[in-house]
Motif scaffolding. Structure first.
Motif, PDB file in Angstrom:
ATOM      1  N   ASN A 157     -15.567  14.894  23.724  1.00  0.00           N
ATOM      2  CA  ASN A 157     -15.453  14.352  25.079  1.00  0.00           C
ATOM      3  C   ASN A 157     -14.644  13.046  25.124  1.00  0.00           C
ATOM      4  O   ASN A 157     -14.963  12.123  25.863  1.00  0.00           O
ATOM      5  N   GLN A 158     -13.567  13.031  24.324  1.00  0.00           N
ATOM      6  CA  GLN A 158     -12.712  11.851  24.260  1.00  0.00           C
ATOM      7  C   GLN A 158     -11.360  12.094  24.922  1.00  0.00           C
ATOM      8  O   GLN A 158     -10.431  11.308  24.731  1.00  0.00           O
ATOM      9  N   GLN A 159     -11.223  13.154  25.699  1.00  0.00           N
ATOM     10  CA  GLN A 159      -9.966  13.442  26.368  1.00  0.00           C
ATOM     11  C   GLN A 159      -9.708  12.418  27.479  1.00  0.00           C
ATOM     12  O   GLN A 159     -10.543  11.573  27.780  1.00  0.00           O
ATOM     13  N   GLN A 160      -8.536  12.504  28.092  1.00  0.00           N
ATOM     14  CA  GLN A 160      -8.131  11.488  29.064  1.00  0.00           C
ATOM     15  C   GLN A 160      -9.110  11.371  30.222  1.00  0.00           C
ATOM     16  O   GLN A 160      -9.389  10.267  30.705  1.00  0.00           O
ATOM     17  N   PHE A 161      -9.611  12.488  30.695  1.00  0.00           N
ATOM     18  CA  PHE A 161     -10.632  12.477  31.744  1.00  0.00           C
ATOM     19  C   PHE A 161     -11.844  13.247  31.222  1.00  0.00           C
ATOM     20  O   PHE A 161     -11.919  14.470  31.360  1.00  0.00           O
ATOM     21  N   PRO A 162     -12.785  12.554  30.605  1.00  0.00           N
ATOM     22  CA  PRO A 162     -13.945  13.239  30.022  1.00  0.00           C
ATOM     23  C   PRO A 162     -14.725  14.030  31.066  1.00  0.00           C
ATOM     24  O   PRO A 162     -14.616  13.799  32.272  1.00  0.00           O
ATOM     25  N   LEU A 163     -15.521  14.961  30.570  1.00  0.00           N
ATOM     26  CA  LEU A 163     -16.390  15.759  31.428  1.00  0.00           C
ATOM     27  C   LEU A 163     -17.724  15.050  31.623  1.00  0.00           C
ATOM     28  O   LEU A 163     -18.176  14.304  30.756  1.00  0.00           O
ATOM     29  N   VAL A 164     -18.340  15.290  32.760  1.00  0.00           N
ATOM     30  CA  VAL A 164     -19.690  14.785  33.022  1.00  0.00           C
ATOM     31  C   VAL A 164     -20.512  15.909  33.634  1.00  0.00           C
ATOM     32  O   VAL A 164     -19.965  16.846  34.223  1.00  0.00           O
ATOM     33  N   HIS A 165     -21.820  15.811  33.496  1.00  0.00           N
ATOM     34  CA  HIS A 165     -22.689  16.769  34.180  1.00  0.00           C
ATOM     35  C   HIS A 165     -23.001  16.213  35.568  1.00  0.00           C
ATOM     36  O   HIS A 165     -23.578  15.138  35.704  1.00  0.00           O
ATOM     37  N   GLU A 166     -22.591  16.956  36.576  1.00  0.00           N
ATOM     38  CA  GLU A 166     -22.751  16.547  37.976  1.00  0.00           C
ATOM     39  C   GLU A 166     -24.025  17.227  38.494  1.00  0.00           C
ATOM     40  O   GLU A 166     -24.160  18.449  38.409  1.00  0.00           O
ATOM     41  N   THR A 167     -24.963  16.422  39.014  1.00  0.00           N
ATOM     42  CA  THR A 167     -26.301  16.945  39.270  1.00  0.00           C
ATOM     43  C   THR A 167     -26.501  17.537  40.660  1.00  0.00           C
ATOM     44  O   THR A 167     -27.428  18.318  40.865  1.00  0.00           O
ATOM     45  N   ALA A 168     -25.648  17.173  41.636  1.00  0.00           N
ATOM     46  CA  ALA A 168     -25.860  17.691  42.994  1.00  0.00           C
ATOM     47  C   ALA A 168     -25.682  19.209  43.039  1.00  0.00           C
ATOM     48  O   ALA A 168     -26.432  19.913  43.701  1.00  0.00           O
ATOM     49  N   TRP A 169     -24.677  19.712  42.324  1.00  0.00           N
ATOM     50  CA  TRP A 169     -24.393  21.146  42.327  1.00  0.00           C
ATOM     51  C   TRP A 169     -24.685  21.787  40.970  1.00  0.00           C
ATOM     52  O   TRP A 169     -24.614  22.997  40.854  1.00  0.00           O
ATOM     53  N   GLY A 170     -24.968  20.964  39.980  1.00  0.00           N
ATOM     54  CA  GLY A 170     -25.337  21.493  38.677  1.00  0.00           C
ATOM     55  C   GLY A 170     -24.171  22.058  37.912  1.00  0.00           C
ATOM     56  O   GLY A 170     -24.056  23.272  37.751  1.00  0.00           O
ATOM     57  N   GLY A 171     -23.292  21.186  37.413  1.00  0.00           N
ATOM     58  CA  GLY A 171     -22.158  21.683  36.669  1.00  0.00           C
ATOM     59  C   GLY A 171     -21.466  20.605  35.865  1.00  0.00           C
ATOM     60  O   GLY A 171     -21.729  19.414  36.030  1.00  0.00           O
ATOM     61  N   VAL A 172     -20.591  21.038  34.976  1.00  0.00           N
ATOM     62  CA  VAL A 172     -19.790  20.142  34.159  1.00  0.00           C
ATOM     63  C   VAL A 172     -18.416  20.021  34.801  1.00  0.00           C
ATOM     64  O   VAL A 172     -17.705  21.020  34.949  1.00  0.00           O
ATOM     65  N   VAL A 173     -18.048  18.810  35.196  1.00  0.00           N
ATOM     66  CA  VAL A 173     -16.798  18.595  35.931  1.00  0.00           C
ATOM     67  C   VAL A 173     -15.971  17.504  35.276  1.00  0.00           C
ATOM     68  O   VAL A 173     -16.480  16.628  34.580  1.00  0.00           O
ATOM     69  N   SER A 174     -14.682  17.579  35.545  1.00  0.00           N
ATOM     70  CA  SER A 174     -13.771  16.530  35.094  1.00  0.00           C
ATOM     71  C   SER A 174     -14.013  15.250  35.892  1.00  0.00           C
ATOM     72  O   SER A 174     -14.354  15.293  37.081  1.00  0.00           O
ATOM     73  N   THR A 175     -13.800  14.107  35.240  1.00  0.00           N
ATOM     74  CA  THR A 175     -13.902  12.820  35.935  1.00  0.00           C
ATOM     75  C   THR A 175     -12.589  12.431  36.596  1.00  0.00           C
ATOM     76  O   THR A 175     -12.460  11.310  37.102  1.00  0.00           O
ATOM     77  N   ALA A 176     -11.618  13.346  36.635  1.00  0.00           N
ATOM     78  CA  ALA A 176     -10.291  13.012  37.153  1.00  0.00           C
ATOM     79  C   ALA A 176     -10.350  12.506  38.592  1.00  0.00           C
ATOM     80  O   ALA A 176      -9.735  11.491  38.926  1.00  0.00           O
ATOM     81  N   SER A 177     -11.079  13.196  39.461  1.00  0.00           N
ATOM     82  CA  SER A 177     -11.145  12.771  40.861  1.00  0.00           C
ATOM     83  C   SER A 177     -11.929  11.476  41.011  1.00  0.00           C
ATOM     84  O   SER A 177     -11.608  10.640  41.856  1.00  0.00           O
ATOM     85  N   TYR A 178     -12.975  11.292  40.205  1.00  0.00           N
ATOM     86  CA  TYR A 178     -13.735  10.043  40.256  1.00  0.00           C
ATOM     87  C   TYR A 178     -12.852   8.857  39.879  1.00  0.00           C
ATOM     88  O   TYR A 178     -12.923   7.783  40.464  1.00  0.00           O
ATOM     89  N   THR A 179     -12.001   9.083  38.876  1.00  0.00           N
ATOM     90  CA  THR A 179     -11.179   7.996  38.348  1.00  0.00           C
ATOM     91  C   THR A 179      -9.979   7.706  39.230  1.00  0.00           C
ATOM     92  O   THR A 179      -9.644   6.541  39.489  1.00  0.00           O
ATOM     93  N   THR A 180      -9.317   8.759  39.702  1.00  0.00           N
ATOM     94  CA  THR A 180      -8.076   8.581  40.462  1.00  0.00           C
ATOM     95  C   THR A 180      -8.304   8.472  41.961  1.00  0.00           C
ATOM     96  O   THR A 180      -7.426   8.014  42.687  1.00  0.00           O
ATOM     97  N   GLY A 181      -9.444   8.940  42.436  1.00  0.00           N
ATOM     98  CA  GLY A 181      -9.684   8.970  43.870  1.00  0.00           C
ATOM     99  C   GLY A 181      -8.982  10.105  44.576  1.00  0.00           C
ATOM    100  O   GLY A 181      -9.021  10.206  45.804  1.00  0.00           O
ATOM    101  N   GLN A 182      -8.349  11.010  43.816  1.00  0.00           N
ATOM    102  CA  GLN A 182      -7.612  12.137  44.391  1.00  0.00           C
ATOM    103  C   GLN A 182      -8.438  13.411  44.252  1.00  0.00           C
ATOM    104  O   GLN A 182      -8.717  13.864  43.132  1.00  0.00           O
TER     105      GLN A 182
END
Length: 685
Positions: free
Chosen positions: A351-376
């Motif tokens: 999990n050391q890639q440019q946009f690491p994955l996180v477990h998102e709890t509202a919908w229950g899934g593993v998602v990229s942090t790209a949108s969290y980081t970039t706001g896009q």
């Protein structure tokens, strides 16, 4: 709850309605044929949902926050009635089409069930059944005006609405009213190359009737004999999947042939399972390319800001390593490439890639942090918003399958991470509290939906049918690699169902009668929505984009989903007579790799040419694998059992060797020779 149903003649084609084929087909929206409501609902109405499953959800309408629902609508895929459960509210029946007549039946279809026939000004007939939980409490309406009918008292029970297309429909609805579906459960079995899956519908109501549910065309094609006997003549047009057929049964069982012999190597549904044995010349040609491609900097090509493009690159190199190791016999070269591939993969597994994955709890899934980081919100194709997860993660799962198969010692440190991706896209168990069941694949529709959390007017959609098949193929291979027979069986079954659905709804041969005749000449759907088919892509309108996005990646599973008849018709429509050679960039390679399914010689010549340009390769494709794919396709037809004795006789005649010396490599020697040498003496070839 607004209810509408559109017939085929209401569809809109465009942009020019007279043009065939049409670019798109869309069903009109906002037609409020009937609306079920309650007098107690108003401006303060609150909508909530509960009991969400893979097949169903309850929608509740409450007069205000915290109040008990006035109406609950149990929505189940395939339901024969729209059912509203009333909890003491006063029913309202509205229409945007206007009532021509509302007629109460003089004889109830069942004890405790009141029936109305509703004729609207568009000439369509609807049936309403009211089942009261109060003894002798029939539902009566007062017609306020031509758009509103109001019950004369409050009501405890449920109202069911169905459209009557004529024929035996009314008698079938009369027999099935008083009971409604609440959800469905899925079970499946696999026995060798035969698999089946069963949808069992739970039900509730006041009668013991058998459920009336609607099945899609791909269900009907694969029904078991017992389920097929429950199908009726009642059919209703669906929005984008042809005619749905009413089935009177509480469960359906569908049967599929499983592609159990399909592995990593080039494969054909019509060929017996045999090891591929390339000729020495073929091996030398592919190896000369592979030596260069396997030496490329894998980390640079995979360490990207996109899970999608990173996964494609990892899958590309995995395919190269596999080809060198298993098909070319280059063990040392493959081991060097495998070391680099494992190093590139480790960046993601840690999990050391440019946009690491996180477990998102509202919908229950593993998602990229790209949108969290970039706001896009659209970063990495919307991965953070659950778009395209089976595309993105399928490539990783496929790559991991090859790594683990070549080096089982790699599995203990990496299996849990890969399994997390599997759980995100294809968790089979309600006992998993971190992921929903089958997030991407829709076991009712028979294919996946790529759409995530974005609002859209035309419902969910999927563009790349081929990457959908890839994800199922990856699940199957990963199950085989880690020794999980259940996962492998689910992957096989999911892949078989996907192939059937794609051939009905996404990939159109000239004899397709399910989709409209104004659409099928396009050969592919483009983007299939729940309410629209649009022959385009999200990234451009070039024909190679629209057709090619349903081709890539070219893998053994491609020959299951993309039949030779379809591939040839599509090629003749868009790419024959040199038109493929005018396509720029990596799409040209995609087109020729796909062409290998019907003309492996032409594909081989394209990729083996000394003037081949590396720009003709997509970022997720290698010349090494494409050459192996084409070479494998040229060999596979000869592995049909009745060819073996013929090939043996040819070998003896040509090389003057004894039958005792025959082996697969000497057969490969013959197969590697110019076939013209034999066709004059053996016209069967």
């Amino acid at each position: 709850m607004s209810i509408q149903h559109t017939n085929a003649n209401q569809r809109v084609y465009g942009p020019d309605p007279a043009t065939v084929p049409a670019q798109y087909m869309i069903n009109p929206v906002g037609i409020q044929s009937l609306v079920l409501s309650a007098l107690e609902l108003g401006a303060s109405t609150v909508l909530t949902t509960d009991t969400l499953t893979a097949f169903s959800a309850n929608v509740n309408l409450s007069p205000s926050a915290g109040a008990s629902p006035a109406i609950t609508f149990p929505l189940v895929q395939g339901m024969g009635f729209v059912t509203g459960i009333y909890n003491g509210g006063t029913p309202l029946l509205q229409t945007g089409i206007f009532f021509r007549s509302i007629t109460k039946a003089t004889t109830n279809p069942k004890p405790g069930v009141t029936k109305y026939t509703i004729l609207l000004e568009d000439g369509k007939t609807w049936l309403l059944y009211a089942s009261s939980t109060d003894v002798n409490a029939a539902l009566d309406f007062t017609v306020v005006n031509n758009g509103l009918a109001q019950a004369t008292s409050n009501f405890n029970g449920f109202i069911q609405i169905a459209k009557n297309p004529g024929g035996d429909a009314e008698a079938l609805y009369d027999a099935a009213c008083g009971v409604y579906a609440t959800t469905a459960t899925l079970s499946g079995t696999a026995n060798g190359a035969s698999g089946s899956y069963t949808l069992s519908f739970a039900k509730a109501g006041t009668s013991g009737a058998t459920l009336l549910m609607f099945a899609l065309p791909h269900h009907i094609e694969s029904f078991s004999p017992q389920t097929a006997s429950a199908a009726t003549d009642l059919q209703l047009q669906t929005t984008t999947k042809g005619l749905a057929t009413a089935v009177v049964a509480d469960s359906w069982t569908m049967v599929e042939d499983l592609p159990t012999t399909m592995g990593f190597a080039p494969w054909s549904p019509s060929a017996a399972a045999q090891p591929l044995a390339f000729s020495l010349a073929t091996i030398q040609t592919i190896l000369s390319v592979a030596q260069s491609e396997i030496s490329e900097n894998m980390s640079d090509q995979t360490n990207l800001s996109s899970m999608y493009f990173s996964g494609k690159a990892l899958a590309k190199f995995a395919g190269i390593v596999y080809t060198v190791h298993d098909l070319l016999g280059g063990t040392a070269l493959a081991q060097a490439g495998l070391t680099n591939l494992k190093q590139a993969f480790a960046l993601f597994a840690s999990n050391q890639q440019q946009f690491p994955l996180v477990h998102e709890t509202a919908w229950g899934g593993v998602v990229s942090t790209a949108s969290y980081t970039t706001g896009q919100s659209g970063a990495d194709f919307g991965n953070t918003y659950y778009n395209d997860h089976h595309f993105h993660y399928g490539y990783f799962i496929y790559a991991a399958s090859i790594i683990g198969a070549l080096d089982p010692t790699w599995l203990p440190d990496n299996q849990a991470w890969v399994n997390t991706l599997v759980r995100d896209i294809a968790n089979p168990s309600t006992a998993d509290n971190f992921f929903p069941v089958s997030r991407m694949f829709d076991w009712y529709h028979g294919h996946s939906w790529a759409h995530g959390l974005y609002e859209t007017a035309d419902g969910k959609d999927e563009e790349s049918s081929s990457e959908d098949a890839m994800s199922a193929y990856a699940l199957k291979l990963w199950g085989r690699t880690i020794g999980d027979a259940n996962l492998e069986a689910r992957g096989n079954l999911q892949l078989a169902i996907t192939a059937r659905s794609l051939q009905n709804y996404f990939l159109y041969t000239s004899d397709n009668t399910i989709e409209p005749g104004k659409i099928t000449p396009n050969k592919v759907s483009g983007i299939l929505f729940e309410n629209k088919i649009d022959h385009t892509t999200y990234f451009g309108t070039n024909i190679e984009y629209i057709q090619g996005i349903h081709m890539l990646p070219l893998l053994p599973a491609s020959t299951l989903t993309r039949t030779p008849t379809f591939v040839q018709q599509e090629w003749d429509t868009y790419f024959s007579n040199g038109r493929a050679d005018t396509v720029a960039g990596g799409w040209r390679g995609v087109l020729y790799a796909n062409y290998a399914i019907v003309n492996p010689s032409a594909a081989w010549n394209f990729f083996a040419s000394s003037t081949f340009d590396a720009s003709w390769l997509d970022g997720g494709a290698s010349r090494t694998w494409y050459l192996a794919f084409a070479a494998g396709k040229s060999l596979l037809p000869f592995f049909l059992p009745h060819f073996w004795s013929l090939m043996a006789r040819m070998l003896i005649h040509d090389t003057q060797v004894s039958e005792a010396r025959l082996n697969p490599f000497s057969l490969a020697y013959v197969l590697g020779k110019p076939l013209e040498r034999y066709t004059s003496h053996h016209p069967r070839i």
